[in-house]
Design an enzyme around this catalytic site. Sequence first.
Site, PDB file in Angstrom:
ATOM      1  NE  ARG A 167     -29.494 -52.412  74.030  1.00 10.43           N
ATOM      2  CZ  ARG A 167     -29.979 -51.167  73.970  1.00 10.43           C
ATOM      3  NH1 ARG A 167     -31.255 -50.955  73.992  1.00 10.43           N
ATOM      4  NH2 ARG A 167     -29.169 -50.159  73.913  1.00 10.43           N
ATOM      5  CE1 TYR A 191     -25.420 -41.965  72.965  1.00 12.42           C
ATOM      6  CE2 TYR A 191     -23.956 -43.746  72.339  1.00 12.42           C
ATOM      7  CZ  TYR A 191     -25.225 -43.211  72.413  1.00 12.42           C
ATOM      8  OH  TYR A 191     -26.292 -43.922  71.947  1.00 12.42           O
ATOM      9  NE  ARG A 245     -35.009 -49.657  83.682  1.00 11.42           N
ATOM     10  CZ  ARG A 245     -35.414 -48.536  84.251  1.00 11.42           C
ATOM     11  NH1 ARG A 245     -35.907 -48.559  85.475  1.00 11.42           N
ATOM     12  NH2 ARG A 245     -35.299 -47.394  83.624  1.00 11.42           N
ATOM     13  CG  ASP A 296     -25.704 -48.630  78.176  1.00 12.61           C
ATOM     14  OD1 ASP A 296     -26.790 -49.052  77.766  1.00 12.61           O
ATOM     15  OD2 ASP A 296     -25.071 -47.718  77.595  1.00 12.61           O
ATOM     16  NE  ARG A 354     -36.649 -50.877  76.975  1.00 15.65           N
ATOM     17  CZ  ARG A 354     -36.351 -49.718  76.406  1.00 15.65           C
ATOM     18  NH1 ARG A 354     -36.909 -48.614  76.846  1.00 15.65           N
ATOM     19  NH2 ARG A 354     -35.515 -49.661  75.390  1.00 15.65           N
TER      20      ARG A 354
END
Length: 339
Positions: free
Chosen positions: A25, A151, A38, A75, A29
């Site tokens: 990651r 998921y 973003r 992703d 952010r």
Amino acid sequence: MLKNDLLLKAAKGENTERIPIWLMRQAGRILPEYRAVRSSVNGFKELVKNPELICEVTIQPVDILEVDAAIIFSDILVIPEAMGLNYEMIESKGPFFPKTITQAQDVAQLTTDVIPNLQYVFESIQLTKKTLNNRVPLIGFAGAPWTIFSYMIEGKGSKTFSQAKKMLYTNPVLSHQLLEKITTATIAYLQEQIRCGADIVQVFDSWAGVLSKAQYVEFALPYMQRISAAISDVPVILFAKDAHYILSEFGQTNCSVIGLDWTIDPLKARLEAPTKTLQGNLDPCVLYADVDTIKKEAEKMLQQFGNHRYICNLGHGVYPDVDFEKVKYFINVVKNFKG
Ligand code: CP3
């Protein structure tokens, strides 16, 4: 060809002049530059499908943090979508699947012919590879079959993944059919990423930790083995979070690198998988501490792993609210470590 090939050398078991480092990651952010890109788009999915912006945010951590590899910004959920299960990324909540898998008919409807639906990823890889101009290797990735299965059944994140586990216990035959299909799609996906320029690939089994060893051996390991065996052109990194119990089995697969979270003792991992390169495993929360603590914890970890067959990383993704100056400090401690 690559100007900095430390990561690939370490993955292949060759000696390196210093320990290579990248962070799960790393593109995201923590970086103000990422947040600016973003906020210029309408949502996560708009970003993930835009090769120019993907290229930009993938290279940001190479420029700003000076890590030894780039990981393509994407992703793991692009695979369920390409198979026919659309996902939404809900702001500050996470992924959500409006439709989930509940019965045989749902599994039958999924396609494994995913390559045509993932052209935006391959275009992004080609553009990023070209723009990187061989500065550092480019890491491709996919979710592990068990994590993707979770998921697809659950429809969102979960603490227990009890619905996904319920499917394993109540319908093992259908579970294997679904896991097979995900594996077929994932192998094709990773092979195409490699063809387009990925120099190494990582398989993320983020929810391995909710399974017992027996369940992992039955429902996850065979598919991790199949993926590792199907990829011979580049090194494969297997990362199964919280799965202490599976290190020696991973040690017997075709993978080159095993990723570790912070709950696993480096010395024990070396004993369990002596022929593999290890990657990890600093607790991402250490990066909330003061710089002296960061240095102390990082150097303790580096000493335990040693500088052969080792790739430095965190034990999971960097948390978005960590001060990126602390991240930079950690990276410099690793780069200056003299063993
Ligand atoms: O820098 C990198 O590591 C590359 C990019 C990357 C993302 N997701 C971008 C992302 C990678 C490698 C992933 C993998 C991923 N996605 C995993 C496996 C790794 C892990 O953390 O265990 C998982 C489980 C997912 C699923 C996922 N995607 C969740 C649970 C979330 C929401 C939680 C969150 O962090 O917000 C996402 C969204 C996501 N994927 C974001 C990013 C940067 C944040 C969304 C945003 O920026 O709007």
